[in-house]
Design a protein around this motif. Structure first.
Motif, PDB file in Angstrom:
ATOM      1  N   ALA A 276       0.809  -1.220   0.000  1.00 50.48           N
ATOM      2  CA  ALA A 276       0.000   0.000   0.000  1.00 50.48           C
ATOM      3  C   ALA A 276       0.844   1.273   0.000  1.00 50.48           C
ATOM      4  O   ALA A 276       0.440   2.290  -0.551  1.00 50.48           O
ATOM      5  CB  ALA A 276      -0.925   0.018   1.206  1.00 50.48           C
ATOM      6  N   ILE A 277       2.022   1.209   0.613  1.00 50.62           N
ATOM      7  CA  ILE A 277       2.848   2.405   0.758  1.00 50.62           C
ATOM      8  C   ILE A 277       4.143   2.206  -0.010  1.00 50.62           C
ATOM      9  O   ILE A 277       4.907   1.294   0.264  1.00 50.62           O
ATOM     10  CB  ILE A 277       3.165   2.675   2.246  1.00 50.62           C
ATOM     11  N   ASP A 278       4.373   3.083  -0.964  1.00 49.90           N
ATOM     12  CA  ASP A 278       5.597   3.004  -1.757  1.00 49.90           C
ATOM     13  C   ASP A 278       6.519   4.140  -1.332  1.00 49.90           C
ATOM     14  O   ASP A 278       6.256   5.304  -1.608  1.00 49.90           O
ATOM     15  CB  ASP A 278       5.280   3.111  -3.244  1.00 49.90           C
ATOM     16  N   PHE A 279       7.586   3.790  -0.619  1.00 51.97           N
ATOM     17  CA  PHE A 279       8.524   4.794  -0.172  1.00 51.97           C
ATOM     18  C   PHE A 279       9.647   5.012  -1.192  1.00 51.97           C
ATOM     19  O   PHE A 279      10.584   5.752  -0.941  1.00 51.97           O
ATOM     20  CB  PHE A 279       9.134   4.389   1.180  1.00 51.97           C
ATOM     21  N   GLY A 280       9.553   4.364  -2.341  1.00 52.35           N
ATOM     22  CA  GLY A 280      10.588   4.494  -3.369  1.00 52.35           C
ATOM     23  C   GLY A 280      10.800   5.926  -3.816  1.00 52.35           C
ATOM     24  O   GLY A 280      11.919   6.375  -4.016  1.00 52.35           O
ATOM     25  N   THR A 281       9.718   6.692  -3.977  1.00 52.56           N
ATOM     26  CA  THR A 281       9.858   8.085  -4.429  1.00 52.56           C
ATOM     27  C   THR A 281      10.514   8.949  -3.349  1.00 52.56           C
ATOM     28  O   THR A 281      11.231   9.881  -3.659  1.00 52.56           O
ATOM     29  CB  THR A 281       8.500   8.662  -4.805  1.00 52.56           C
TER      30      THR A 281
END
Length: 53
Positions: A40-45
């Protein structure tokens, strides 16, 4: 739980019989929640923006 565990900890074995293996169930649910949160959470950015500074 193995048979040696139940003879060494009869109270714990009795509780597991009555209520199920609560610690194992909690562990399973926690792992599931972590997998769902990871999807649910994409910390890639966030990492990419920090690296660009």
């Amino acid at each position: 739980m193995s048979s040696t565990d139940s003879t060494e900890a009869p109270i714990y074995a009795g509780l597991v019989e009555e209520h199920g293996d609560v610690p194992a169930e909690v562990r399973r649910v926690a792992e599931e929640v972590l997998r769902e949160a990871d999807r649910a959470i994409d910390f890639g950015t966030v990492r990419t923006a920090a690296a660009a500074r």
